[in-house]
Design a protein around this motif. Sequence first.
Motif, PDB file in Angstrom:
ATOM      1  N   VAL A   1     -12.940  -1.015 -38.210  1.00 49.62           N
ATOM      2  CA  VAL A   1     -13.533  -0.736 -36.905  1.00 49.62           C
ATOM      3  C   VAL A   1     -12.921  -1.596 -35.798  1.00 49.62           C
ATOM      4  CG1 VAL A   1     -15.431  -2.333 -37.408  1.00 49.62           C
ATOM      5  CG2 VAL A   1     -15.722  -0.604 -35.639  1.00 49.62           C
ATOM      6  N   PHE A   2     -12.483  -2.812 -36.129  1.00 54.82           N
ATOM      7  CA  PHE A   2     -11.921  -3.711 -35.116  1.00 54.82           C
ATOM      8  C   PHE A   2     -10.417  -3.885 -35.291  1.00 54.82           C
ATOM      9  CE2 PHE A   2     -16.386  -5.599 -35.378  1.00 54.82           C
ATOM     10  CZ  PHE A   2     -16.851  -4.759 -34.384  1.00 54.82           C
ATOM     11  N   ARG A   3      -9.749  -2.819 -35.668  1.00 53.93           N
ATOM     12  CA  ARG A   3      -8.297  -2.853 -35.874  1.00 53.93           C
ATOM     13  C   ARG A   3      -7.541  -3.159 -34.585  1.00 53.93           C
ATOM     14  NH1 ARG A   3     -10.614   1.959 -36.779  1.00 53.93           N
ATOM     15  NH2 ARG A   3     -10.167   3.733 -35.417  1.00 53.93           N
ATOM     16  N   ASP A   4      -8.218  -3.007 -33.437  1.00 52.68           N
ATOM     17  CA  ASP A   4      -7.558  -3.336 -32.172  1.00 52.68           C
ATOM     18  C   ASP A   4      -7.304  -4.838 -32.045  1.00 52.68           C
ATOM     19  OD1 ASP A   4     -10.389  -3.694 -31.967  1.00 52.68           O
ATOM     20  OD2 ASP A   4     -10.200  -3.811 -29.790  1.00 52.68           O
ATOM     21  N   GLN A   5      -7.918  -5.633 -32.934  1.00 56.40           N
ATOM     22  CA  GLN A   5      -7.707  -7.083 -32.903  1.00 56.40           C
ATOM     23  C   GLN A   5      -6.598  -7.542 -33.847  1.00 56.40           C
ATOM     24  OE1 GLN A   5      -9.271  -8.993 -30.597  1.00 56.40           O
ATOM     25  NE2 GLN A   5     -10.017  -6.978 -29.938  1.00 56.40           N
ATOM     26  N   LEU A   6      -5.959  -6.617 -34.539  1.00 60.03           N
ATOM     27  CA  LEU A   6      -4.846  -6.974 -35.417  1.00 60.03           C
ATOM     28  C   LEU A   6      -3.721  -7.621 -34.607  1.00 60.03           C
ATOM     29  CD1 LEU A   6      -4.799  -3.773 -37.641  1.00 60.03           C
ATOM     30  CD2 LEU A   6      -5.212  -6.107 -38.461  1.00 60.03           C
ATOM     31  N   GLY A   7      -3.079  -8.607 -35.198  1.00 58.59           N
ATOM     32  CA  GLY A   7      -2.035  -9.344 -34.501  1.00 58.59           C
ATOM     33  C   GLY A   7      -2.541 -10.607 -33.847  1.00 58.59           C
ATOM     34  N   SER A   8      -3.850 -10.867 -33.949  1.00 63.32           N
ATOM     35  CA  SER A   8      -4.436 -12.040 -33.302  1.00 63.32           C
ATOM     36  C   SER A   8      -4.061 -13.346 -33.990  1.00 63.32           C
ATOM     37  CB  SER A   8      -5.962 -11.916 -33.270  1.00 63.32           C
ATOM     38  OG  SER A   8      -6.368 -10.783 -32.543  1.00 63.32           O
ATOM     39  N   PHE A   9      -3.678 -13.264 -35.269  1.00 61.50           N
ATOM     40  CA  PHE A   9      -3.458 -14.483 -36.044  1.00 61.50           C
ATOM     41  C   PHE A   9      -1.995 -14.689 -36.463  1.00 61.50           C
ATOM     42  CE2 PHE A   9      -7.838 -13.161 -36.655  1.00 61.50           C
ATOM     43  CZ  PHE A   9      -8.533 -14.333 -36.414  1.00 61.50           C
ATOM     44  N   ASP A  10      -1.258 -13.613 -36.598  1.00 56.19           N
ATOM     45  CA  ASP A  10       0.119 -13.720 -37.073  1.00 56.19           C
ATOM     46  C   ASP A  10       0.963 -14.526 -36.086  1.00 56.19           C
ATOM     47  OD1 ASP A  10       2.464 -13.421 -38.434  1.00 56.19           O
ATOM     48  OD2 ASP A  10       2.810 -11.350 -37.820  1.00 56.19           O
ATOM     49  N   GLY A  11       1.383 -15.711 -36.520  1.00 58.36           N
ATOM     50  CA  GLY A  11       2.207 -16.556 -35.662  1.00 58.36           C
ATOM     51  C   GLY A  11       1.435 -17.328 -34.609  1.00 58.36           C
ATOM     52  N   ASN A  12       0.117 -17.145 -34.546  1.00 58.82           N
ATOM     53  CA  ASN A  12      -0.706 -17.820 -33.537  1.00 58.82           C
ATOM     54  C   ASN A  12      -1.378 -19.040 -34.170  1.00 58.82           C
ATOM     55  OD1 ASN A  12      -2.569 -18.644 -31.609  1.00 58.82           O
ATOM     56  ND2 ASN A  12      -3.043 -16.542 -30.974  1.00 58.82           N
ATOM     57  N   LEU A  13      -0.728 -20.189 -34.076  1.00 58.16           N
ATOM     58  CA  LEU A  13      -1.243 -21.394 -34.735  1.00 58.16           C
ATOM     59  C   LEU A  13      -2.552 -21.860 -34.117  1.00 58.16           C
ATOM     60  CD1 LEU A  13       2.048 -23.447 -35.283  1.00 58.16           C
ATOM     61  CD2 LEU A  13       0.769 -22.085 -36.943  1.00 58.16           C
ATOM     62  N   LEU A  14      -2.724 -21.682 -32.814  1.00 55.57           N
ATOM     63  CA  LEU A  14      -3.958 -22.099 -32.170  1.00 55.57           C
ATOM     64  C   LEU A  14      -5.144 -21.311 -32.692  1.00 55.57           C
ATOM     65  CD1 LEU A  14      -2.851 -22.634 -28.449  1.00 55.57           C
ATOM     66  CD2 LEU A  14      -3.391 -24.364 -30.177  1.00 55.57           C
ATOM     67  N   ALA A  15      -4.952 -20.014 -32.894  1.00 55.56           N
ATOM     68  CA  ALA A  15      -6.030 -19.187 -33.432  1.00 55.56           C
ATOM     69  C   ALA A  15      -6.393 -19.630 -34.836  1.00 55.56           C
ATOM     70  CB  ALA A  15      -5.621 -17.717 -33.432  1.00 55.56           C
ATOM     71  N   ARG A  16      -5.404 -19.971 -35.620  1.00 58.50           N
ATOM     72  CA  ARG A  16      -5.663 -20.420 -36.986  1.00 58.50           C
ATOM     73  C   ARG A  16      -6.413 -21.743 -37.004  1.00 58.50           C
ATOM     74  NH1 ARG A  16       0.007 -19.445 -40.235  1.00 58.50           N
ATOM     75  NH2 ARG A  16       0.676 -17.566 -39.118  1.00 58.50           N
ATOM     76  N   LEU A  17      -6.055 -22.647 -36.106  1.00 54.28           N
ATOM     77  CA  LEU A  17      -6.668 -23.963 -36.093  1.00 54.28           C
ATOM     78  C   LEU A  17      -8.173 -23.896 -35.864  1.00 54.28           C
ATOM     79  CD1 LEU A  17      -3.991 -26.050 -34.143  1.00 54.28           C
ATOM     80  CD2 LEU A  17      -4.566 -26.185 -36.576  1.00 54.28           C
ATOM     81  N   ASP A  18      -8.623 -22.870 -35.155  1.00 52.07           N
ATOM     82  CA  ASP A  18     -10.055 -22.694 -34.947  1.00 52.07           C
ATOM     83  C   ASP A  18     -10.778 -22.337 -36.248  1.00 52.07           C
ATOM     84  OD1 ASP A  18      -9.883 -23.238 -32.253  1.00 52.07           O
ATOM     85  OD2 ASP A  18      -9.654 -21.130 -31.683  1.00 52.07           O
ATOM     86  N   TYR A  19     -10.077 -21.671 -37.138  1.00 53.09           N
ATOM     87  CA  TYR A  19     -10.699 -21.161 -38.356  1.00 53.09           C
ATOM     88  C   TYR A  19     -10.563 -22.107 -39.553  1.00 53.09           C
ATOM     89  CZ  TYR A  19     -11.584 -16.560 -36.342  1.00 53.09           C
ATOM     90  OH  TYR A  19     -12.061 -15.543 -35.569  1.00 53.09           O
ATOM     91  N   LEU A  20      -9.484 -22.857 -39.606  1.00 51.57           N
ATOM     92  CA  LEU A  20      -9.204 -23.649 -40.804  1.00 51.57           C
ATOM     93  C   LEU A  20     -10.323 -24.622 -41.179  1.00 51.57           C
ATOM     94  CD1 LEU A  20      -5.361 -24.286 -40.427  1.00 51.57           C
ATOM     95  CD2 LEU A  20      -6.523 -22.852 -42.127  1.00 51.57           C
ATOM     96  N   PRO A  21     -10.924 -25.352 -40.235  1.00 51.23           N
ATOM     97  CA  PRO A  21     -12.030 -26.236 -40.628  1.00 51.23           C
ATOM     98  C   PRO A  21     -13.223 -25.464 -41.198  1.00 51.23           C
ATOM     99  CG  PRO A  21     -11.210 -26.814 -38.450  1.00 51.23           C
ATOM    100  CD  PRO A  21     -10.585 -25.505 -38.810  1.00 51.23           C
ATOM    101  N   LEU A  22     -13.482 -24.276 -40.663  1.00 51.55           N
ATOM    102  CA  LEU A  22     -14.590 -23.452 -41.151  1.00 51.55           C
ATOM    103  C   LEU A  22     -14.318 -22.970 -42.575  1.00 51.55           C
ATOM    104  CD1 LEU A  22     -15.160 -21.268 -37.948  1.00 51.55           C
ATOM    105  CD2 LEU A  22     -16.233 -23.446 -38.541  1.00 51.55           C
ATOM    106  N   LEU A  23     -13.075 -22.589 -42.828  1.00 53.43           N
ATOM    107  CA  LEU A  23     -12.702 -22.113 -44.152  1.00 53.43           C
ATOM    108  C   LEU A  23     -12.753 -23.237 -45.175  1.00 53.43           C
ATOM    109  CD1 LEU A  23      -9.683 -19.875 -43.093  1.00 53.43           C
ATOM    110  CD2 LEU A  23     -12.009 -19.129 -43.614  1.00 53.43           C
TER     111      LEU A  23
END
Length: 248
Positions: free
Chosen positions: A174-196
């Motif tokens: 349903v939210f496929r329009d958000q694909l590409g948000s993480f590939d190569g985006n280190l800042l986006a990943r940094l928000d998630y890594l502590p949660l994971l």
Amino acid sequence: MLERITAKEIIKQSEQGLSVQPFLVRADDGQSYFVKGLSRALGNGLVSEAIAAELGKHLGLPIPPWRVMDIPQGLIDFSLVSGVRDLSGGPAFASLQVENASDLMWANLNSLPVELKKKILFFDWWILNGDRGLGEYGGNVNLILDHKGELVVIDHNVAFDAALDNDEFRKYHVFRDQLGSFDGNLLARLDYLPLLDAAIGDWGRITSLLPEEWLCRDHDPDNEYEPTLQQRLQILERFKDEQFWGQL
């Protein structure tokens, strides 16, 4: 330890859910829950529901609180609700009812917060949940709106599907329009890594909440349903590999 509750009244079977239609049940705590039974959803599905609900908390997703529910056999035997035998077999998974909820429609998508859509897309890929599809002509989205119009995330009984096809996931989510948000985006990943990392660190507590009946066949502790808990953990640990992020 998670509070265990007991069913007091089986109200009706829900029309929601394609693979497993839950039942609306009033419990001894005075609350009403949507309940999936062991007989129909099987231990595998109930384990997926519970683990996903706990992991979702770590990501801050709006997933309703859940409980393990005991359903007296006499309540099932004397109920006139159609299909009620699906609730038999042992302890059930109970998700707190969202009052006055409505289905999420295609027309609602643009009004949803972008960060929440991105987070749900990520979550579903992390837990390998392919049951969140929606298009202009419908689908099985497993998202609802509460009485304030806020999004609520439900139904994860088919998660941890090792055979989930990435191309289909990318095509139908349903939210496929958000694909590409993480590939190569280190800042986006940094928000998630502590949660994971925190979620993985909570694995022992999460799995301790699961009733034995959901994990074992014929009360044999060595005969665990697949995917096993260890296989589920390996699925979750994919986030440590670059390939995982590249597929988002």
